[in-house]
Structures are given as C-alpha cells and as structure tokens.
Motif scaffolding. Sequence first.
Motif: not given
Length: 128
Positions: A19-33, A35-43
């Motif tokens: 997904v990073r290789r699809i989105l980053q070259p197209r200029g999207y601001a991508l953040v990754e997590a 697991d669910g707990v850290s993902g929810l905190q980031l959200a």
Amino acid sequence: MENKTILYIEDNFHNRRLVRRILQPRGYALVEAEDGVSGLQLAETLKPFIVLLDIGLPGMDGLEVTAHIKANDQLRHTKVIAVTASAMRGDRERFLAAGCDDYISKPVQAAELISKIEQYLPGANRLD
Ligand code: MN
C-alpha cells in the motif's frame, strides 16, 4: 485546514509495504499502525480523512476499531475502508454493518485502491 491524512492499520509488513508503494509515489500522506490499539490512538490524534483497516489484527480487531471510530464525535468524518482477504459470503455485509464505509479485497490492486480513495478524497494530496 482540512485534514487529508490516510491511516493504514495492518499487522502484515508485506501488505503495508504494498500500500505504501502505491500511495507514497502519488503524494498521499500515509501513516501506518501495526495493531488495533495503536491504530485507534493514531486515529484519535491525527483525525485522518480515511482509515484503511485490516480486520484480522492482534489485540483489538478491525471491527472493534471501527466501532470506536464511529462512536467518537471527533472522528465522525473519517471514512473507514476495510481491507481484507476475507471473501466469505456475508463478510462485506458484516463489515458494513459494523460501521465500515467501504471494502477492498486483498491482494490490493493499485487502481481499485486509488479509485476508492479518490471517491472519498477528491484530488487530495496529489502531486499531479
Ligand atoms: Mn491481519
């Protein structure tokens, strides 16, 4: 200013890399997590416009993450797109019933992913 961050919550390194290789070259601001707990905190911290969400996650699974996001007034504009290999009959309905806005099956196809993102986030964070 409108927040156009995309958060991808996924425990599998290869899927995150794809997904990073699809989105980053197209200029999207991508953040990754990972697991669910850290993902929810980031959200909750980043208030992303879109959450791409694996359903099978360690600890808190994707459906539980979705329920927390949808119950949070500050995240009510966040679009949750389930990304999963699960293709059993009724899964799509189960994800949508849990509050997911949309669904993409794995393996992720670049054209489908971009088209879903553009549907919710027209022309955002694009280089071109
Ligand atoms: Mn998983």
